[in-house]
Design a protein around this motif. Sequence first.
Motif, PDB file in Angstrom:
ATOM      1  N   ALA A  93      47.869  44.772  36.633  1.00 50.43           N
ATOM      2  CA  ALA A  93      48.215  43.806  37.571  1.00 50.43           C
ATOM      3  C   ALA A  93      47.125  42.512  37.621  1.00 50.43           C
ATOM      4  N   LEU A  94      47.775  41.616  37.875  1.00 48.40           N
ATOM      5  CA  LEU A  94      47.301  40.373  38.050  1.00 48.40           C
ATOM      6  C   LEU A  94      46.867  39.947  39.660  1.00 48.40           C
ATOM      7  N   ALA A  95      45.866  39.955  40.119  1.00 47.99           N
ATOM      8  CA  ALA A  95      45.851  39.877  41.488  1.00 47.99           C
ATOM      9  C   ALA A  95      44.391  39.203  41.823  1.00 47.99           C
ATOM     10  N   THR A  96      44.320  38.826  43.140  1.00 55.78           N
ATOM     11  CA  THR A  96      43.331  38.196  43.781  1.00 55.78           C
ATOM     12  C   THR A  96      42.832  39.223  44.943  1.00 55.78           C
ATOM     13  N   THR A  97      41.317  39.268  45.205  1.00 61.59           N
ATOM     14  CA  THR A  97      41.001  40.020  46.167  1.00 61.59           C
ATOM     15  C   THR A  97      40.544  39.140  47.580  1.00 61.59           C
ATOM     16  N   ARG A  98      40.545  38.044  47.273  1.00 60.54           N
ATOM     17  CA  ARG A  98      40.402  36.997  48.319  1.00 60.54           C
ATOM     18  C   ARG A  98      41.082  35.605  48.348  1.00 60.54           C
ATOM     19  N   ALA A  99      41.427  34.668  49.144  1.00 61.75           N
ATOM     20  CA  ALA A  99      42.176  33.752  49.012  1.00 61.75           C
ATOM     21  C   ALA A  99      41.279  32.746  48.049  1.00 61.75           C
ATOM     22  N   THR A 100      40.190  32.804  48.032  1.00 59.49           N
ATOM     23  CA  THR A 100      39.283  31.698  47.217  1.00 59.49           C
ATOM     24  C   THR A 100      38.770  32.466  45.798  1.00 59.49           C
ATOM     25  N   THR A 101      39.266  33.702  45.350  1.00 60.65           N
ATOM     26  CA  THR A 101      38.924  34.193  44.121  1.00 60.65           C
ATOM     27  C   THR A 101      39.872  33.876  43.208  1.00 60.65           C
ATOM     28  N   PRO A 102      39.522  33.688  41.985  1.00 56.66           N
ATOM     29  CA  PRO A 102      40.357  33.614  40.761  1.00 56.66           C
ATOM     30  C   PRO A 102      41.248  34.781  40.601  1.00 56.66           C
ATOM     31  N   ARG A 103      42.542  34.536  39.972  1.00 54.47           N
ATOM     32  CA  ARG A 103      43.260  35.730  39.659  1.00 54.47           C
ATOM     33  C   ARG A 103      42.526  36.526  38.527  1.00 54.47           C
ATOM     34  N   MET A 104      42.608  37.793  38.631  1.00 50.81           N
ATOM     35  CA  MET A 104      42.028  38.585  37.620  1.00 50.81           C
ATOM     36  C   MET A 104      43.082  39.886  37.223  1.00 50.81           C
ATOM     37  N   ASN A 105      42.737  40.205  35.914  1.00 46.09           N
ATOM     38  CA  ASN A 105      43.619  41.352  35.440  1.00 46.09           C
ATOM     39  C   ASN A 105      42.970  42.733  35.810  1.00 46.09           C
ATOM     40  N   TYR A 106      43.516  43.611  36.371  1.00 45.86           N
ATOM     41  CA  TYR A 106      43.133  44.843  36.607  1.00 45.86           C
ATOM     42  C   TYR A 106      43.905  46.008  35.747  1.00 45.86           C
ATOM     43  N   TRP A 107      43.206  46.959  35.265  1.00 49.03           N
ATOM     44  CA  TRP A 107      43.845  47.995  34.437  1.00 49.03           C
ATOM     45  C   TRP A 107      43.839  49.349  35.127  1.00 49.03           C
ATOM     46  N   GLY A 108      44.637  50.383  34.908  1.00 47.21           N
ATOM     47  CA  GLY A 108      44.519  51.649  35.465  1.00 47.21           C
ATOM     48  C   GLY A 108      43.883  52.262  34.196  1.00 47.21           C
ATOM     49  N   LYS A 109      43.898  53.722  34.307  1.00 45.11           N
ATOM     50  CA  LYS A 109      43.028  54.365  33.174  1.00 45.11           C
ATOM     51  C   LYS A 109      44.124  54.914  32.047  1.00 45.11           C
ATOM     52  N   GLY A 110      45.450  54.789  32.369  1.00 37.75           N
ATOM     53  CA  GLY A 110      46.404  55.187  31.561  1.00 37.75           C
ATOM     54  C   GLY A 110      46.947  56.693  31.888  1.00 37.75           C
TER      55      GLY A 110
END
Length: 121
Positions: free
Chosen positions: A97-114
Amino acid sequence: QVQLVESGGGLVQPGGSLRLSCAASGTIFSIYAMGWYRQAPGKQRELVAAKPSGGSTNYADSVKGRFTISRDNTKNTVYLHMNSLKPEDTAVYYCNALATTRATTPRMNYWGKGTLVTVSS
């Protein structure tokens, strides 16, 4: 932080079907894209399918016509419907998932464990 939890993997015979699910939770401001990658033994991780919010869906050539990705934005969940499975589809499948945690934070890639998908007779 954003947590991704996959489910639905397992053993299936060639020609069979499976549906993978991935639910995102945690501090989520916005999700811009969700998708699936896979990594087979001895190989690099590769894109399987990705579904951006408001954009066109991308599929690896090897799964076109057999796999379908879908999203339920109300549940922050992405699915991968896999049909006509082949032994070469055997891999660990990772949710992304490409997501942000706040309006002011950059987009980050998150991964599941598989989750492991094994296609074998």
